[in-house]
Design a protein around this motif. Structure first.
Motif, mmCIF file in Angstrom:
data_model
loop_
_atom_site.group_PDB
_atom_site.id
_atom_site.type_symbol
_atom_site.label_atom_id
_atom_site.label_comp_id
_atom_site.label_asym_id
_atom_site.label_seq_id
_atom_site.Cartn_x
_atom_site.Cartn_y
_atom_site.Cartn_z
ATOM 1 N N UNK A 23 0.732 -1.262 -0.235
ATOM 2 C CA UNK A 23 -0.582 -0.339 0.253
ATOM 3 C C UNK A 23 0.744 1.023 0.059
ATOM 4 N N UNK A 24 2.056 0.890 0.800
ATOM 5 C CA UNK A 24 3.148 2.111 0.585
ATOM 6 C C UNK A 24 2.488 3.736 2.047
ATOM 7 N N UNK A 25 1.360 2.659 2.775
ATOM 8 C CA UNK A 25 1.661 3.502 3.678
ATOM 9 C C UNK A 25 2.519 3.268 5.099
ATOM 10 N N UNK A 26 2.716 4.034 5.784
ATOM 11 C CA UNK A 26 4.170 4.446 6.453
ATOM 12 C C UNK A 26 3.709 4.059 8.108
ATOM 13 N N UNK A 27 3.703 3.206 9.482
ATOM 14 C CA UNK A 27 3.004 3.262 10.129
ATOM 15 C C UNK A 27 4.676 3.482 11.169
ATOM 16 N N UNK A 28 3.956 4.415 12.270
ATOM 17 C CA UNK A 28 4.816 5.081 13.145
ATOM 18 C C UNK A 28 4.531 4.652 14.473
ATOM 19 N N UNK A 29 4.915 4.921 15.561
ATOM 20 C CA UNK A 29 4.870 4.688 16.739
ATOM 21 C C UNK A 29 5.610 6.042 17.756
ATOM 22 N N UNK A 30 4.827 6.285 18.199
ATOM 23 C CA UNK A 30 6.105 7.731 19.153
ATOM 24 C C UNK A 30 5.073 7.667 21.195
ATOM 25 N N UNK A 31 6.542 7.659 21.830
ATOM 26 C CA UNK A 31 6.254 7.718 23.479
ATOM 27 C C UNK A 31 6.465 9.037 23.591
ATOM 28 N N UNK A 32 6.962 8.887 25.444
ATOM 29 C CA UNK A 32 7.396 9.623 25.350
ATOM 30 C C UNK A 32 8.823 8.988 26.653
ATOM 31 N N UNK A 33 10.629 10.020 25.456
ATOM 32 C CA UNK A 33 11.297 9.624 25.872
ATOM 33 C C UNK A 33 11.674 9.793 27.174
ATOM 34 N N UNK A 34 10.599 10.821 28.211
ATOM 35 C CA UNK A 34 11.416 10.815 29.118
ATOM 36 C C UNK A 34 11.220 9.750 29.771
ATOM 37 N N UNK A 35 10.296 8.756 30.213
ATOM 38 C CA UNK A 35 10.048 7.864 30.621
ATOM 39 C C UNK A 35 9.085 8.439 32.020
ATOM 40 N N UNK A 36 8.235 8.980 31.824
ATOM 41 C CA UNK A 36 7.263 10.100 33.043
ATOM 42 C C UNK A 36 5.548 9.201 32.737
ATOM 43 N N UNK A 37 5.563 8.741 31.465
ATOM 44 C CA UNK A 37 4.667 8.404 30.470
ATOM 45 C C UNK A 37 4.399 6.882 30.252
ATOM 46 N N UNK A 38 3.482 5.948 30.341
ATOM 47 C CA UNK A 38 3.501 5.013 29.590
ATOM 48 C C UNK A 38 2.334 4.573 28.277
ATOM 49 N N UNK A 39 2.016 5.784 27.921
ATOM 50 C CA UNK A 39 1.797 5.870 27.180
ATOM 51 C C UNK A 39 1.675 6.191 25.746
ATOM 52 N N UNK A 40 1.976 5.221 24.932
ATOM 53 C CA UNK A 40 2.100 5.672 23.156
ATOM 54 C C UNK A 40 1.366 5.922 21.724
ATOM 55 N N UNK A 41 1.652 6.212 20.690
ATOM 56 C CA UNK A 41 0.641 6.817 20.316
ATOM 57 C C UNK A 41 0.921 5.877 18.891
ATOM 58 N N UNK A 42 0.106 5.756 18.196
ATOM 59 C CA UNK A 42 0.076 4.795 17.366
ATOM 60 C C UNK A 42 -0.572 5.732 15.787
#
Length: 83
Positions: A23-42
């Motif tokens: 498809x050519x779609x790009x899949x990415x994830x982002x997270x808090x590199x400071x280590x203060x949050x357990x949340x991530x974004x996809x």
């Protein structure tokens, strides 16, 4: 060297975003590199650069972990959460 190209999420990707070879779609994830949050974004960005999907998740164990890489299959996105 620098790039003149830009992308909607160029500052938020994990180390190894994945591109679907079909498809050519790009899949990415982002997270808090400071280590203060357990949340991530996809997210998914189309081959033409349009944001198709963005959602938030919580890392296992309620702890901040490093997401250095991710994986994709035909049906799933895989979060690789390293302690």
């Amino acid at each position: 060297l620098g790039s003149a190209a830009s992308h909607p999420y160029e500052e938020r990707w994990n180390a190894h975003p994945k591109v679907d070879p079909v498809s050519g779609q790009l899949f990415w994830m982002d997270y808090d590199v400071t280590g203060q949050s357990d949340k991530f974004t996809f997210g998914v960005v189309s081959a033409s650069g349009e944001v198709e999907r963005s959602c938030t998740g919580q890392l296992p164990g309620g702890k901040a972990l490093m997401i250095h890489d991710c994986g994709i299959t035909e049906k799933y996105a895989i979060v690789i959460a390293c302690p």
